[in-house]
Each structure stands twice: as C-alpha cells, then as structure tokens.
Design a protein around this motif. Structure first.
Motif, PDB file in Angstrom:
ATOM      1  N   CYS A  11     -16.760 -18.000 -27.607  1.00 41.48           N
ATOM      2  CA  CYS A  11     -16.847 -19.236 -26.997  1.00 41.48           C
ATOM      3  C   CYS A  11     -15.330 -19.481 -26.387  1.00 41.48           C
ATOM      4  O   CYS A  11     -14.942 -20.914 -26.120  1.00 41.48           O
ATOM      5  CB  CYS A  11     -17.428 -20.275 -27.743  1.00 41.48           C
ATOM      6  N   GLU A  12     -14.305 -18.757 -26.566  1.00 44.25           N
ATOM      7  CA  GLU A  12     -12.821 -19.191 -26.515  1.00 44.25           C
ATOM      8  C   GLU A  12     -12.250 -18.341 -25.345  1.00 44.25           C
ATOM      9  O   GLU A  12     -12.374 -16.981 -25.680  1.00 44.25           O
ATOM     10  CB  GLU A  12     -12.191 -19.084 -27.857  1.00 44.25           C
ATOM     11  N   PHE A  13     -11.848 -18.959 -24.277  1.00 48.12           N
ATOM     12  CA  PHE A  13     -11.067 -18.095 -23.093  1.00 48.12           C
ATOM     13  C   PHE A  13      -9.971 -18.623 -22.697  1.00 48.12           C
ATOM     14  O   PHE A  13      -9.590 -19.892 -22.815  1.00 48.12           O
ATOM     15  CB  PHE A  13     -12.236 -18.246 -21.947  1.00 48.12           C
ATOM     16  N   LEU A  14      -8.869 -17.694 -21.818  1.00 46.20           N
ATOM     17  CA  LEU A  14      -8.200 -18.186 -21.293  1.00 46.20           C
ATOM     18  C   LEU A  14      -8.428 -18.022 -19.854  1.00 46.20           C
ATOM     19  O   LEU A  14      -9.009 -17.135 -19.431  1.00 46.20           O
ATOM     20  CB  LEU A  14      -6.741 -17.531 -21.381  1.00 46.20           C
ATOM     21  N   LEU A  15      -8.452 -19.331 -19.042  1.00 45.64           N
ATOM     22  CA  LEU A  15      -8.826 -19.152 -17.505  1.00 45.64           C
ATOM     23  C   LEU A  15      -7.570 -19.362 -16.884  1.00 45.64           C
ATOM     24  O   LEU A  15      -6.659 -20.188 -17.069  1.00 45.64           O
ATOM     25  CB  LEU A  15      -9.782 -20.358 -16.899  1.00 45.64           C
ATOM     26  N   ILE A  16      -7.481 -18.336 -15.964  1.00 46.35           N
ATOM     27  CA  ILE A  16      -6.223 -18.150 -14.980  1.00 46.35           C
ATOM     28  C   ILE A  16      -6.534 -17.989 -13.772  1.00 46.35           C
ATOM     29  O   ILE A  16      -7.438 -17.143 -13.516  1.00 46.35           O
ATOM     30  CB  ILE A  16      -5.056 -17.180 -15.766  1.00 46.35           C
ATOM     31  N   GLY A  17      -5.676 -18.612 -12.834  1.00 47.22           N
ATOM     32  CA  GLY A  17      -6.102 -18.218 -11.512  1.00 47.22           C
ATOM     33  C   GLY A  17      -5.330 -19.106 -10.405  1.00 47.22           C
ATOM     34  O   GLY A  17      -4.431 -19.895 -10.785  1.00 47.22           O
ATOM     35  N   THR A  53     -12.500 -23.811 -24.815  1.00 46.95           N
ATOM     36  CA  THR A  53     -13.460 -23.660 -25.617  1.00 46.95           C
ATOM     37  C   THR A  53     -14.642 -24.234 -25.333  1.00 46.95           C
ATOM     38  O   THR A  53     -14.731 -25.456 -25.008  1.00 46.95           O
ATOM     39  CB  THR A  53     -13.133 -24.187 -27.026  1.00 46.95           C
ATOM     40  N   LEU A  54     -15.877 -23.476 -25.292  1.00 53.14           N
ATOM     41  CA  LEU A  54     -17.086 -24.157 -25.078  1.00 53.14           C
ATOM     42  C   LEU A  54     -18.047 -24.269 -26.141  1.00 53.14           C
ATOM     43  O   LEU A  54     -17.948 -23.523 -27.253  1.00 53.14           O
ATOM     44  CB  LEU A  54     -17.737 -23.049 -24.154  1.00 53.14           C
TER      45      LEU A  54
END
Ligand code: DGJ
Length: 544
Positions: free
Chosen positions: A473-479, A540-541
């Motif tokens: 449930c843990e991510f890096l969002l990049i963009g 984190t969700l």
C-alpha cells in the motif's frame, strides 16, 4: 616479503574496510574501480558501475562535436540537463589517420574533461559503419576502394555502404578498435568510460544486400549451421530445416537476413577483438524499421539490428552485450512497441538515441518501467550554431527537469527497475485515461492540468506518470501534467479507503526528504495532481 609483515598488512587492510564501513562508506566506494558490467536476474538487467546498479541519464553530442573546440558547448548542455553521462563519438579517421599510427589525444581530452565534470562517458566508435556508410574510415582506406570496397546493388549499381565481406577492412577495424580498448584500459583505470558503442547504425541504405560477385557466391551457398538451430529458426518464424541455401531456408527474407548475418559477423569480430583486451560492455545501435507494419527491407536500413533480425545478431555477434534502438518515431504506439521489442531477457534495454524535443521525454518513464539501463537524447549541444545559454536552457528544459528529479535517486531508480518495481503510463495522442495495476490497488491516471474545480487537457501528448511499488500500500508517484486516483481491487475490492499520507519531497543520499505533507485541496477532490514540474509523492493508502 617477511611473513609477519604480510600478516600485519592483511590485518591492517581488513581494519581499513571495517573502518570505512563504520564511518559510513558505501558499498560503491569500496567497489570503485571495478569494471562496469551488465548483470541479469530473472530476465531483467542492471548496468553495474562501481559495483552497483547505475542508470544512464545521458545526452548524445552531435556527430562532429567530439573535437576539443566544440566541447565547451557540449559541457554546457550536459550541465544544463543535469546528465550523468555524455555519449560522444570517437573517429577512426582521426585516431588512425596514418596506417598503424594511433593518436589518442582526443580520447585523452574527453577523459580529462569528463572527470572534471564528474560524469561518465559512453564512447561511440565511428568506424566502418556510420548510418550505413563508411564516411569515418580513414582517408588511406577511402583512397583504396578496391581493397576496401562498398557493396554492389542488385543491378550492379554502386551503393554508398561498406562491404561486410572484406577481410582487409574487418581486420583493420578490429586492430584499431583493439588499440582503442587497450588504450582505455591503461588510461582509464577509474572507468570514466562505462560502455562503448561499436560502429553507428550499421547496415545499408539503397540495397537490401550486397550483390557483388563474392557476396553472391556466399548467398548461393549453405546457411551456416549456427542459424539452423530450431530455436533460432522458430524465433525468426521460419520452418525448422536441417540445411539449405539462404533462399531455400529464408525465402522472401533471404536477402535481408544474409546482409544482417554478414554485417553482424563483421561487427561481432571487431567487438570480440576489443573485448578480449578490455571487457567493457559493448552495444550496437539500430536505425529502426516501422515496428508494427512489417515493411519491406528496401524501405529501411537493411542488415542492422532491426527488431526482426535480433535473433540473427545474437548468434552472429555474441561479444555485443546489447542491441539498442534509436527512437525517432514519436507516436506513442510505435515508440512503446519498440521499447517492448528491445526489452528481452537476452537483451538489456538501452535507448542510446531518441529525439530531444519534449514529446520524446515521456518515454524516459517507459524505459524506467522496462528496467532499462539508460536513456540518452541525441543532439544536445548547439552543433556550432552559436546558441546562447538561455536558448540552450529553454531547449533542454523538459529533459533537465526530469534529470533533476531523477539524479538524486538515480541508484534507487536503477535498483527498482532491476527488481521490476516500476510501472508507468505515458499520455497517448488521444489523451485517454489509463490505469496501472498495483496488486491490491488500481491507479487511474488522467492527463492534463487540474486543480480545485478546474480541468484542462494537455495541448500535446506530453504527460507521463510512474509508480514505484515500495510495499502493498506504499508507493512513489512521479510524473508531470497528470492526476492520480486509486481504487482498492482484488481482496480489498469495494472496501472504503483513504490516503493515509501523501508526502511531497525528494531523495537525498538514499532516503526520502520531506518537503511538505499534501492534504486538503492538494489531495482531496480526487487524489494527487502533478503540474509541469516532475514531482515525487511518497504515498500510503489504507482501507478502513
Ligand atoms: C541517427 C544517427 O545514429 C546519429 O548519429 C545521427 O546521424 C542522427 N541519426 C540524426 O541526425
């Protein structure tokens, strides 16, 4: 030496390693000096530099910019881009201007200046082939056309492309390339040079193969046994047969496959000679064909490592570590297809050339998601056009922003790519919404600029998004120019959920440094949005 002294020295050096580790020295510092190499695990690859995965954030100089007087502009571009690697040609015609006399002064200048700029080099060996022709052969070879001939077209017409069937040229190239690799071994113990490209876009324009008398004789002979292995024939979509001539075995593709085999054998020979004295990773770049329509070989550079003949190149040139696509097809369907075709378990993905304009920058994310070892737009310097600093900065701004984001986390990105933890989507020409599967979650990515109650589609397809999966449930969002939303799926489908935390920040020395926690308007209204500047969101969700 006295055995007590030897023992004391061993103990002292063991203590040095312990001391280095205790004072925080990294594994890469201890490993510095190890030869760059490519490793494979579960069909994925990493380029190890100083013993650790390294991501080439590259830029390629124009063809005639490897000369000392041109380098200031090249460095200006490299600095502007925040690149960590310069790709630059070295020229056979300059290095061996007289037969057997080698001049490495340009190589020396490149090594010195590259170290001063604290980046790495990928050297491009412009030799027998440069875009299908032999224009970088030394003058003394150009003047001896009968000893170093070009190929002949189907109707006997001259074709401006070197013959791959000339032993004398192959030996001369192998000798010169070996001298280059030997020189690098001595002059570059710190491995400023991390990879070498052998030739440049080899193959032939203007004739699918060589129709000279000598080539014709070979063409009418039997296909070499190495190519008749069932797995190779299957990979080439040909019926498995035990023997036959090129025409009998490969039918309509015989001319192109024969040319590919001949060019690859020649370059494989040159590469093996160089590798025997210095085992740096070697690659060959491809002028692409349309990857979707299976066009006739008369419409592209025949014999080079285009996607359809990769199996032939792999057999004919085992000293080449990878075959690399030069991407000048900007539409997303074709560019993404090419990236997919060159990412193979037997072929690390590396994009050594790609257009430098903004629409190509989105494919940086696709390369990362495929675990690629690097990305390097072509023609970064102003090519002697007298562009000022401001003009160069404006031209390179989209790339510079991406490399600024990626540089401090370059080692992490390389490691995550190697482990298959990165996924990405790029904006397509129809600007459609896209989804990314993340196990317990599905991310939906919408492209454009949006804020509280505002939404605007991008005028051009330049948005991109990537997700690094750090945990369930843990991510890096990049963009850039995109908007993420999530929904729980699988065993969590239908559950209510929320953002536990959305942290904006950047990586520094291996850990995430918080700039701010995004909450309220910056996360509500359907999830985190990113504007024109690449941004890293540690997200984190939770379900509840
Ligand atoms: C592809 C070649 O590999 C480069 O050297 C350069 O010629 C570019 N095309 C375009 O100019």
């Amino acid at each position: 030496m006295d055995s007590t002294i030897v023992k004391m020295m061993r103990i002292a050096s063991a203590w040095c390693v312990v001391a280095l580790l205790t004072v925080g020295a990294t594994w890469s510092q201890i490993n510095s000096g190890s030869v760059p190499r490519i490793v494979e695990k579960n069909g994925r690859h990493a380029l190890l530099v100083d013993g650790q995965p390294f991501l080439i954030l590259g830029g390629q100089a124009h063809n005639s910019s490897g000369w000392p007087g041109m380098l200031p502009q090249v460095w200006l571009a490299i600095e502007t881009m925040h690149a960590n690697t310069l790709e630059v040609p070295i020229y056979w015609e300059q290095i061996e201007a007289q037969p057997g006399k080698f001049d490495f002064s340009l190589v020396d200048t490149l090594l010195i200046q590259t170290r001063e700029h604290n980046v790495h080099l990928v050297l491009l060996w412009f030799a027998t082939w440069k875009n299908g022709s032999s224009h970088y052969m030394p003058e003394w070879m150009k003047r001896e056309a009968s000893k170093y001939p070009n190929i002949t077209g189907r109707n006997g017409q001259p074709v401006d492309s070197p013959s791959p069937h000339t032993q004398a040229a192959m030996e001369a190239d192998a000798k010169a390339f070996t001298m280059v690799m030997k020189y690098l071994k001595e002059a570059d113990p710190q491995h400023t040079v991390i990879m070498v490209q052998v030739e440049n876009e080899p193959g032939a324009w203007g004739s699918v193969r060589d129709f000279s008398v000598e080539a014709q004789k070979l063409f009418e002979g039997q296909v070499p046994a190495e190519l008749l292995k069932p797995e190779i024939l299957k990979a080439l979509n040909k019926p498995v047969v035990a023997k036959g001539t090129w025409k009998q075995v490969f039918r309509n593709d015989a001319d192109e496959y024969f040319q590919a085999w001949s060019v690859a054998r020649y370059i494989g020979y040159v590469a093996a000679a160089g590798k025997a004295v210095n085992p740096l990773p070697l690659y060959v770049n491809a002028a692409l064909r349309d990857p979707i329509s299976n066009p006739s070989a008369s419409t592209y550079e025949s014999g080079g490592p285009t996607d359809n003949v990769i199996p032939i190149w792999k057999v004919a040139a085992p000293a080449i570590d990878l075959l690399a696509p030069d991407i000048y097809l900007s539409d997303s369907e074709r560019a993404l297809k090419v990236i997919e075709l060159y990412d193979r378990s037997d072929n690390p993905l590396f994009v050594p050339e790609i257009g430098s304009s903004e629409e190509y920058t989105r494919y940086f994310y696709s390369v990362l998601a495929h675990g690629g070892i690097g990305f390097s737009p072509f023609g970064i310097d102003d090519n002697g056009q007298g562009q000022g600093k401001a003009e160069i900065e404006a031209r390179l701004a989209p790339l510079a922003q991406e490399y600024t984001m990626a540089s401090p986390m370059m080692r992490e990105l390389a490691q995550w790519g190697f482990e298959g933890k990165i996924k990405s989507v790029v904006e397509r020409e129809d600007h459609a919404v896209q989804t990314i599967d993340l196990g317990l979650w599905q991310a939906t990515v919408k492209f454009g600029t949006s804020g509280w109650r505002t939404e605007k589609t991008n005028a051009h397809p330049i948005g991109k998004a990537m997700v690094v999966q750090l945990g369930e449930c843990e991510f890096l969002l990049i963009g850039t120019l995109c908007h993420f939303t999530f929904k729980p799926v699988g065993i969590n489908a239908g559950k209510s959920w929320q953002y536990l935390k959305v942290e904006e920040g950047k990586y520094e020395n291996g850990s995430f440094k918080l700039l701010r926690i995004r909450n309220g308007d910056e996360t509500d209204w359907g999830g985190p949005r990113i504007g024109a500047v690449p941004t890293v969101l540690h997200t984190t969700l939770i379900t509840r």
